[in-house]
Motif scaffolding. Structure first.
Motif, PDB file in Angstrom:
ATOM      1  N   UNK A 147       9.736   9.180   8.908  1.00 14.90           N
ATOM      2  CA  UNK A 147       9.482   7.779   8.588  1.00 14.90           C
ATOM      3  C   UNK A 147       7.993   7.614   8.294  1.00 14.90           C
ATOM      4  N   UNK A 148       7.721   7.099   7.120  1.00 14.63           N
ATOM      5  CA  UNK A 148       6.348   6.871   6.694  1.00 14.63           C
ATOM      6  C   UNK A 148       6.131   5.372   6.653  1.00 14.63           C
ATOM      7  N   UNK A 149       5.050   4.932   7.229  1.00 16.03           N
ATOM      8  CA  UNK A 149       4.706   3.522   7.201  1.00 16.03           C
ATOM      9  C   UNK A 149       4.024   3.258   5.860  1.00 16.03           C
ATOM     10  N   UNK A 150       4.835   2.929   4.847  1.00 13.63           N
ATOM     11  CA  UNK A 150       4.312   2.756   3.492  1.00 13.63           C
ATOM     12  C   UNK A 150       3.331   1.600   3.421  1.00 13.63           C
ATOM     13  N   UNK A 151       3.551   0.570   4.204  1.00 15.67           N
ATOM     14  CA  UNK A 151       2.610  -0.543   4.215  1.00 15.67           C
ATOM     15  C   UNK A 151       1.226  -0.094   4.637  1.00 15.67           C
ATOM     16  N   UNK A 152       1.170   0.697   5.720  1.00 13.98           N
ATOM     17  CA  UNK A 152      -0.111   1.205   6.202  1.00 13.98           C
ATOM     18  C   UNK A 152      -0.741   2.146   5.178  1.00 13.98           C
ATOM     19  N   UNK A 153       0.073   3.027   4.601  1.00 13.44           N
ATOM     20  CA  UNK A 153      -0.462   3.988   3.630  1.00 13.44           C
ATOM     21  C   UNK A 153      -0.970   3.291   2.375  1.00 13.44           C
ATOM     22  N   UNK A 154      -0.253   2.292   1.902  1.00 11.47           N
ATOM     23  CA  UNK A 154      -0.703   1.564   0.722  1.00 11.47           C
ATOM     24  C   UNK A 154      -1.934   0.715   1.056  1.00 11.47           C
ATOM     25  N   UNK A 155      -2.036   0.231   2.297  1.00 18.07           N
ATOM     26  CA  UNK A 155      -3.245  -0.490   2.719  1.00 18.07           C
ATOM     27  C   UNK A 155      -4.449   0.442   2.664  1.00 18.07           C
ATOM     28  N   UNK A 156      -4.250   1.696   3.040  1.00 23.11           N
ATOM     29  CA  UNK A 156      -5.327   2.681   2.951  1.00 23.11           C
ATOM     30  C   UNK A 156      -5.716   2.918   1.484  1.00 23.11           C
ATOM     31  N   UNK A 157      -4.725   3.035   0.626  1.00 22.49           N
ATOM     32  CA  UNK A 157      -4.994   3.216  -0.803  1.00 22.49           C
ATOM     33  C   UNK A 157      -5.771   2.003  -1.325  1.00 22.49           C
ATOM     34  N   UNK A 158      -5.309   0.812  -0.964  1.00 20.14           N
ATOM     35  CA  UNK A 158      -5.980  -0.413  -1.398  1.00 20.14           C
ATOM     36  C   UNK A 158      -7.423  -0.435  -0.897  1.00 20.14           C
ATOM     37  N   UNK A 159      -7.623  -0.079   0.350  1.00 22.21           N
ATOM     38  CA  UNK A 159      -8.970  -0.057   0.919  1.00 22.21           C
ATOM     39  C   UNK A 159      -9.877   0.891   0.144  1.00 22.21           C
ATOM     40  N   UNK A 160      -9.353   2.057  -0.209  1.00 22.37           N
ATOM     41  CA  UNK A 160     -10.139   3.013  -0.992  1.00 22.37           C
ATOM     42  C   UNK A 160     -10.498   2.432  -2.351  1.00 22.37           C
ATOM     43  N   UNK A 161      -9.552   1.803  -3.012  1.00 25.04           N
ATOM     44  CA  UNK A 161      -9.822   1.226  -4.324  1.00 25.04           C
ATOM     45  C   UNK A 161     -10.840   0.093  -4.225  1.00 25.04           C
ATOM     46  N   UNK A 162     -10.756  -0.716  -3.176  1.00 31.07           N
ATOM     47  CA  UNK A 162     -11.737  -1.782  -2.974  1.00 31.07           C
ATOM     48  C   UNK A 162     -13.118  -1.158  -2.749  1.00 31.07           C
ATOM     49  N   UNK A 163     -13.164  -0.088  -1.944  1.00 31.38           N
ATOM     50  CA  UNK A 163     -14.439   0.603  -1.702  1.00 31.38           C
ATOM     51  C   UNK A 163     -15.014   1.172  -2.994  1.00 31.38           C
ATOM     52  N   UNK A 164     -14.162   1.561  -3.923  1.00 24.37           N
ATOM     53  CA  UNK A 164     -14.605   2.175  -5.176  1.00 24.37           C
ATOM     54  C   UNK A 164     -14.916   1.158  -6.263  1.00 24.37           C
ATOM     55  N   UNK A 165     -14.581  -0.095  -6.045  1.00 25.47           N
ATOM     56  CA  UNK A 165     -14.745  -1.106  -7.081  1.00 25.47           C
ATOM     57  C   UNK A 165     -16.190  -1.209  -7.549  1.00 25.47           C
ATOM     58  N   UNK A 166     -17.142  -1.195  -6.626  1.00 21.56           N
ATOM     59  CA  UNK A 166     -18.554  -1.276  -7.013  1.00 21.56           C
ATOM     60  C   UNK A 166     -18.958  -0.138  -7.923  1.00 21.56           C
ATOM     61  N   UNK A 167     -18.529   1.070  -7.582  1.00 23.07           N
ATOM     62  CA  UNK A 167     -18.841   2.238  -8.413  1.00 23.07           C
ATOM     63  C   UNK A 167     -18.200   2.107  -9.789  1.00 23.07           C
ATOM     64  N   UNK A 168     -16.972   1.613  -9.827  1.00 26.07           N
ATOM     65  CA  UNK A 168     -16.295   1.437 -11.108  1.00 26.07           C
ATOM     66  C   UNK A 168     -17.015   0.382 -11.943  1.00 26.07           C
TER      67      UNK A 168
END
Length: 168
Positions: free
Chosen positions: A132-153
């Motif tokens: 069982x994978x907590x997809x909500x948590x994993x996608x929140x991590x992905x979202x957090x990474x993308x938000x962190x990368x937004x400035x660089x982008x």
């Protein structure tokens, strides 16, 4: 790294494929943007940290000497720039002598990122994962990474880019 692509867990590859598809749809005119997103995950979060702290990742039993630590730091810098498909510039002129290596290997890096961002064609021999994978948590991590990368982008792309501004 190139020779071990076949061992990249299918779950990672599925996530990378999802990121690739989302970024490509969001930024259709920026053909290299998905490379940055995927490279940020695998190199910035896995490979480079293991070079910078090999004892923490169980790669060495003791901390390396200061000179080896410095050498590993420089290798990580080169690897991260290669993963980002950028040469060293004015910010780190002492690293400019590595630019020919980066230039020679950009296509290989693109091929690696293309490969790991597509679901495998055949079954991958990997360790069993939690059922069982907590997809909500994993996608929140992905979202957090993308938000962190937004400035660089934003630094890499035009500030007038409507697609990028719409992410805020």
């Amino acid at each position: 790294i190139i020779d071990s692509i076949c061992y990249c867990p299918a779950n990672f590859r599925n996530i990378f494929e999802h990121i690739r598809n989302k970024v490509t749809r969001q930024f259709p005119t920026h053909t290299k943007s998905f490379y940055t997103a995927i490279a940020g995950f695998i190199f910035l979060r896995f490979f480079c940290p293991s070079l910078l702290s090999p004892k923490s990742f169980g790669l060495l039993s003791e901390h390396p000497s200061p000179q080896v630590t410095r050498d590993l730091t420089l290798i990580a810098k080169v690897l991260q720039n290669l993963a980002n498909l950028v040469e060293f510039g004015k910010k780190e002129p002492f690293m400019a002598h590595c630019n020919p290596y980066i230039t020679e290997n950009i296509e290989t890096m693109k091929k690696l990122l293309d490969t790991i961002s597509r679901s495998p064609d055949e079954a991958v021999d990997e360790l069993p994962v939690k059922t069982s994978i907590n997809w909500g948590r994993e996608m929140a991590r992905v979202h957090s990474h993308l938000v962190d990368s937004l400035g660089e982008m934003q630094e890499k792309f035009s500030p007038d880019d409507e697609e990028l501004r719409s992410l805020r």
